[in-house]
Design an enzyme around this catalytic site. Structure first.
Site, short mmCIF file in Angstrom:
data_model
loop_
_atom_site.label_atom_id
_atom_site.label_comp_id
_atom_site.label_asym_id
_atom_site.label_seq_id
_atom_site.Cartn_x
_atom_site.Cartn_y
_atom_site.Cartn_z
N ASP A 170 0.83 -1.20 0.00
CA ASP A 170 0.00 0.00 0.00
C ASP A 170 0.87 1.26 0.00
O ASP A 170 2.04 1.24 0.38
CB ASP A 170 -0.90 0.02 1.23
CG ASP A 170 -2.13 -0.86 1.06
OD1 ASP A 170 -2.16 -1.64 0.09
OD2 ASP A 170 -3.04 -0.76 1.90
N ASP A 171 0.21 2.36 -0.38
CA ASP A 171 0.83 3.68 -0.45
C ASP A 171 1.84 3.71 -1.61
O ASP A 171 1.82 2.86 -2.47
CB ASP A 171 1.44 4.08 0.89
CG ASP A 171 0.41 4.05 2.01
OD1 ASP A 171 -0.79 4.12 1.71
OD2 ASP A 171 0.81 3.94 3.19
N HIS A 222 -5.65 3.13 -4.50
CA HIS A 222 -5.67 3.27 -3.04
C HIS A 222 -6.18 4.66 -2.64
O HIS A 222 -5.86 5.15 -1.56
CB HIS A 222 -4.26 3.03 -2.48
CG HIS A 222 -4.21 2.79 -1.00
ND1 HIS A 222 -5.06 1.93 -0.33
CD2 HIS A 222 -3.36 3.29 -0.05
CE1 HIS A 222 -4.76 1.92 0.96
NE2 HIS A 222 -3.74 2.73 1.16
N HIS A 226 -5.85 9.38 0.53
CA HIS A 226 -5.83 8.47 1.69
C HIS A 226 -6.85 8.85 2.78
O HIS A 226 -6.53 8.85 3.98
CB HIS A 226 -4.44 8.41 2.30
CG HIS A 226 -4.15 7.11 3.00
ND1 HIS A 226 -4.43 6.88 4.32
CD2 HIS A 226 -3.59 5.96 2.55
CE1 HIS A 226 -4.06 5.67 4.67
NE2 HIS A 226 -3.53 5.08 3.60
N HIS A 328 3.64 -2.21 3.13
CA HIS A 328 3.62 -0.82 2.67
C HIS A 328 4.97 -0.46 2.04
O HIS A 328 5.98 -1.11 2.31
CB HIS A 328 3.32 0.13 3.83
CG HIS A 328 1.97 -0.03 4.42
ND1 HIS A 328 1.67 -1.06 5.30
CD2 HIS A 328 0.81 0.68 4.25
CE1 HIS A 328 0.39 -0.97 5.65
NE2 HIS A 328 -0.15 0.08 5.04
#
Length: 354
Positions: A170-171, A222, A226, A328
């Protein structure tokens, strides 16, 4: 060990002392972190039952019924036959020839580079034992005791036959130094992964996003900034997802097919209705995870201090063919990724393609 229970154990169970102790004993055969045994059904035991049930029940109830599905699964897992050793093997062990050969055989079933087998316990075998222990012991001693924790770990690996993991990050794509390190490690192991990126970071680092795709990985959505989508309006959800779709398409030339909501918020069944509505409009599948490495928590990464926690999650899903592992794009994760992949291989997992 009792052949059956006389009454139910767990949430709203009869919880008769002998039955409760029998269930504690079974769980302590399969758990890396042992439960404290008593005549009382504790919150920890109920949690262990629920977590075990997650591997084969859509709605875990935290209870084991007499002769029921959970009882059958638990006893089959805990009492599986194994080839026993008669004495300790390794550093300071008795190291009887037959036992040593058994340990070599067990390691060579999980190592990518098999050890040379002999009747002697070599330095290489001791090192292999210590490497295995790093995943669940703070002070590896290089020895396998009869029926001990290392023996149980070696003979009941987290990964079952045919199980695979799909690595997901993620990110990102920032920080790019960590990203490129992760990409290089994945290349070295010929593993393809999923990257759930942020639209605003793609706009600031389009070349990095393109590099992910060009190396054969999937670039997925994603959101743009955020946010917690479960607390967002439909218009906000639509803006966050659609802007990210556009950014990824512009940078990579491909359109994402999956959305992972930040924090997983709204992405577990029953889905947040605004999220599922917008996801359907954009032809996106909602994809959360099965295994949370908690790599963002201190100490950052997926190093030895996280392994027991990760192993417990893997063990709860022994009946699931493919597991999505969440990480991540972080410097600590990049530093630990190679060792973590080796650990997953030792646990018996193969690597799925997205």
């Amino acid at each position: 060990m009792a052949n059956s229970l006389t009454g139910s154990v767990g949430e709203s169970g009869k919880n008769q002392p002998d039955d409760v102790r029998a269930v504690y004993a079974l769980f302590n055969k399969i758990l890396s972190v042992q439960l404290e045994v008593s005549d009382v059904c504790s919150v920890e035991l109920i949690r262990a039952i629920r977590e075990f049930q997650q591997g084969f029940m859509s709605r875990p109830d935290g209870r084991i019924d007499v002769g029921g599905r959970t009882w059958k699964k638990l006893t089959a897992t805990a009492e599986a036959p194994e080839t026993a050793i008669s004495g300790s093997v390794g550093e300071g062990g008795q190291n009887r020839s037959r036992d040593v050969r058994i340990i070599y055989a067990l390691f060579n079933a999980i190592l990518s580079r098999p050890l040379d087998v002999s009747d002697q316990c070599t330095d290489e075998l001791i090192q292999a034992i210590k490497d295995l222990q790093k995943g669940f012991m703070s002070r590896p001693d290089g020895r396998i005791d009869v029926g001990g924790r290392t023996w149980r770990r070696l003979t009941t690996p987290a990964g079952g036959a045919g199980q695979s993991v799909l690595l997901s990050f993620d990110d990102g794509p920032a920080p790019t130094k960590a990203l490129f390190s992760i990409l290089d490690i994945l290349d070295r192991y010929a593993i393809k992964a999923e990257f759930y990126v942020l639209g605003q970071e793609v706009d600031s680092q389009p070349a990095a996003a393109k590099e992910i795709a060009e190396r054969g990985h999937k670039v997925q959505n994603h959101t743009y900034t955020h946010p917690n989508l479960a607390q967002a309006s439909k218009s906000t959800v639509r803006r966050e997802l659609s802007k990210t779709q556009e950014s990824i398409k512009k940078a990579t030339g491909s359109t994402p097919t999956k959305i992972r909501p930040p924090y997983g918020a709204g992405g577990w069944r029953p889905y947040d209705w605004e999220l599922i509505t917008v996801a359907n409009e954009l032809s996106l599948t909602i994809q959360n995870w099965d295994i949370d490495t908690e790599d963002w928590k201190s100490p950052q990464g997926v190093g030895p201090s996280k392994r027991s926690m990760i192993e417990r999650q893997l063990a709860r899903r022994q009946n699931q063919t493919e597991l999505n592992v969440l990480m991540h794009v972080l410097p600590g994760t990049a530093d630990d990724l190679g060792d973590f992949i080796e650990q997953l291989k030792q646990w018996g997992f193969s690597f799925a393609r997205p």
